[in-house]
Every structure is written in structure tokens, then in C-alpha cells.
Design an enzyme around this catalytic site. Structure first.
Site, PDB file in Angstrom:
ATOM      1  N   ALA A  37      44.501  44.945  25.757  1.00 59.88           N
ATOM      2  CA  ALA A  37      43.219  45.639  25.536  1.00 59.88           C
ATOM      3  C   ALA A  37      42.081  44.701  25.943  1.00 59.88           C
ATOM      4  CB  ALA A  37      43.077  46.115  24.087  1.00 59.88           C
ATOM      5  N   HIS A  42      37.993  38.201  27.081  1.00 59.63           N
ATOM      6  CA  HIS A  42      39.238  37.719  27.706  1.00 59.63           C
ATOM      7  C   HIS A  42      38.957  37.268  29.137  1.00 59.63           C
ATOM      8  CE1 HIS A  42      40.956  40.779  24.738  1.00 59.63           C
ATOM      9  NE2 HIS A  42      41.530  39.662  24.361  1.00 59.63           N
ATOM     10  N   GLN A  66      52.397  38.739  13.563  1.00 62.01           N
ATOM     11  CA  GLN A  66      51.095  38.329  13.028  1.00 62.01           C
ATOM     12  C   GLN A  66      50.316  39.462  12.377  1.00 62.01           C
ATOM     13  OE1 GLN A  66      49.680  37.042  17.019  1.00 62.01           O
ATOM     14  NE2 GLN A  66      47.695  37.832  16.360  1.00 62.01           N
ATOM     15  N   LYS A 154      35.735  32.873  19.122  1.00 60.85           N
ATOM     16  CA  LYS A 154      35.647  34.079  18.298  1.00 60.85           C
ATOM     17  C   LYS A 154      36.680  34.011  17.155  1.00 60.85           C
ATOM     18  CE  LYS A 154      36.061  38.667  17.391  1.00 60.85           C
ATOM     19  NZ  LYS A 154      37.462  38.879  17.367  1.00 60.85           N
ATOM     20  N   ASP A 155      37.875  33.511  17.484  1.00 64.86           N
ATOM     21  CA  ASP A 155      38.926  33.329  16.480  1.00 64.86           C
ATOM     22  C   ASP A 155      39.004  31.835  16.159  1.00 64.86           C
ATOM     23  OD1 ASP A 155      40.181  36.169  16.488  1.00 64.86           O
ATOM     24  OD2 ASP A 155      39.959  35.637  18.591  1.00 64.86           O
ATOM     25  N   GLN A 158      41.901  30.307  14.142  1.00 60.17           N
ATOM     26  CA  GLN A 158      43.108  30.295  14.984  1.00 60.17           C
ATOM     27  C   GLN A 158      43.056  29.111  15.963  1.00 60.17           C
ATOM     28  OE1 GLN A 158      44.742  33.974  16.907  1.00 60.17           O
ATOM     29  NE2 GLN A 158      43.650  33.231  18.684  1.00 60.17           N
ATOM     30  N   SER A 190      35.575  42.478  20.988  1.00 62.85           N
ATOM     31  CA  SER A 190      36.889  42.485  20.344  1.00 62.85           C
ATOM     32  C   SER A 190      37.631  43.743  20.763  1.00 62.85           C
ATOM     33  CB  SER A 190      36.712  42.491  18.821  1.00 62.85           C
ATOM     34  OG  SER A 190      37.926  42.830  18.193  1.00 62.85           O
TER      35      SER A 190
END
Ligand code: AMP
Length: 259
Positions: A37, A42, A66, A154-155, A158, A190
Site C-alpha cells: 500500500a 515509501h 506483528q 514516522k515509526d 520501530q 500512512s
């Protein structure tokens, strides 16, 4: 652009690439792991990888391990054809898109666990989430064997955990952080934004606007709740403000550096 659907097929392709110049170390392999997506966030990782690598690998794998919420897993957006278009446009050399049974031949009996950073923020409300992330990223690194791997701020939690894993296990690659891409109204891009209703989408930029301006995390929480958001957390940690909110059943996260 090659599309490879099993770890075995990918490894064979990877070996051919290495042979092209005689030995593995001479080709810089840039790797961007995703769940598909794809959007411009990305794409910014892919652009950076393209600029710094000889070979660019994109993985698309919606990793069941996850997801703590089966409904979220089921409803995760899938846009395969558009993803391939973006990959081609960004000059990707190979797309690795495995199926879950091929990535978990052990049935997920073996996993990578971190027991500190992974217990706070998103880890507190999504039990097992970061075990799933770290385990799949470890698998992907073993298969892809990148020189550099690109992850979005953004993450941010992580990103920190993956850096920690790379250090802890002496993994021979560099982690490159890439800043958060936002829509013109400030909303962090996102894949989950696609699941928002038009009304929710119109309200969602308030998340960023509020966490940037509020004088404290408590104040940000108050403002978000006053505007009807269901707040999972707002926390200041190591000079960053982290937020997670629910809009209906869609959970959105963001973070900003504090001035
Ligand atoms: P995902 O497909 O959501 O698992 O994300 C794959 C990679 O893209 C992760 O490293 C994310 O942090 C990164 N990413 C997702 N959204 C953004 C964004 N808005 N800006 C920069 N990177 C992002």
C-alpha cells in the site's frame, strides 16, 4: 524489475547479482522493507536507496506476526498493481513479496525479543507487535543481505528497536533513518490513512498540528480528547513527542522532535 516470491528464489537472484561483479561486497544493496500500500513516504525511502545503492530491493509483506488485532490484519490495504508502478517509477531492481508460510517455516516458534523499549508506547498497547517486527526484519535481512536498509522516522520506536537489534547481533549493515513525509496539511503519510472516512481524513491533520503546538504532552492529550480523538498515548521521551490515537477502528501514530 524482478519479482521474487520465495526466500529461495530471492537468494538465487541475489547470488547472480553478486556474481555479476565477482564478489558480494562490491555491490551496494539498498533495501526498503514495507507492507505494501505504497505512498510517497515509501517512495522517499526508495529514492534515498536508489541514490546510494547499485541494487535496490523493495520487500512487500504484510507480516501476520506483528498484528495483535486480526481485524487490522484483515483490513490492511492491498494495492499490488499500484505498488509495482511506484516501484518501477523509483527504479527498484527487485521486489521480494513472499507468502507467510514461506517466511515462517518454523510456525513462528523462533522469535527476536527486546524487553525494554518494546514495552512502552506502541509496545504497551500492542502486545507482541515488536517481536513480530524484529523477527520479520531479522529474517528479511538474512535473505536480502543489504548493505544499507532504510526506515522511516514516522515509526520512530520501530527504527530505534531495529538499530538496537543490528548492534546487539552485530548485523553487517547500516540502518538509514528517513524523515517523515507529510501531506500538505501535516498529516503523516500512512497506508492506514486510506481507511479513513472523508470526515475522519479532514480531522486527522489535527493530530500533528496539536502535538507540534501544545506546551506539554498532557496539554496535547487534553486538546486531542476535546476534539473527539480516542487517545492511546501522548508521551514525551528523549526530546520527542509520541502520539497514537484511534479514529474509529483505525489507529494512527505520529511523532515530532521537541524544540
Ligand atoms: P510500512 O509499510 O508502514 O510498514 O512502512 C514501511 C517503511 O516506510 C517503514 O520504515 C516506515 O517507517 C516507512 N514510512 C511509512 N510512512 C512513512 C512516512 N510518512 N514518511 C517516511 N517513511 C514512512
Amino acid at each position: 524489475m524482478k519479482i521474487l516470491e520465495t526466500p529461495q528464489a530471492f537468494r538465487e537472484w541475489r547470488e547472480e547479482q553478486a556474481k555479476l561483479v565477482g564478489f558480494v561486497a562490491s555491490r551496494r544493496v539498498g533495501f526498503v522493507p514495507t507492507m505494501g500500500a505504497l505512498h510517497e513516504g515509501h517512495a522517499s525511502l526508495l529514492k534515498r536507496a536508489r541514490a546510494e545503492s547499485d541494487v535496490v530491493v523493495l520487500s512487500i509483506f504484510v507480516n501476520p506476526a506483528q498484528f495483535n488485532d486480526p481485524n487490522d490484519f484483515q483490513k490492511y490495504p492491498k494495492t499490488w498493481e499500484q505498488d509495482l508502478e511506484i516501484a518501477r517509477r523509483e527504479g527498484v531492481d527487485a521486489v521480494f513479496a513472499p507468502r507467510a508460510p514461506d517466511m515462517y517455516p518454523d510456525g513462528y516458534k523462533y522469535k527476536v525479543t527486546e524487553n525494554e523499549v518494546s514495552t512502552v508506547l506502541c509496545g504497551a498497547s500492542r502486545p507482541g507487535h515488536f517481536d513480530g517486527v524484529l523477527s520479520v526484519v531479522m529474517k528479511l535481512f538474512q535473505i536480502v543481505q543489504p548493505t544499507k536498509a532504510y526506515f522511516g522516522e514516522k515509526d520512530y520506536q520501530q527504527l530505534s528497536l531495529i538499530r538496537g537489534m543490528v548492534d546487539a547481533f552485530f548485523l553487517p549493515l547500516e540502518i538509514v533513518p528517513v524523515e517523515t513525509m507529510r501531506e500538505a496539511d501535516g498529516l503523516a503519510m500512512s497506508s492506514r490513512n486510506r481507511r479513513l472516512t472523508p470526515e475522519q481524513r479532514a480531522q486527522a491533520p489535527r493530530i500533528y498540528q496539536i502535538i507540534v503546538k501544545a506546551s506539554s504532552s498532557d496539554e496535547a492529550r487534553r486538546q486531542l480528547e476535546a476534539e473527539g480523538f480516542k487517545v492511546d498515548y501522548v508521551l514525551d521521551r528523549e526530546n520527542r513527542r509520541f502520539v497514537a490515537v484511534f479514529m474509529g477502528e483505525v489507529r494512527l501514530i505520529d511523532n515530532v522532535e521537541l524544540q
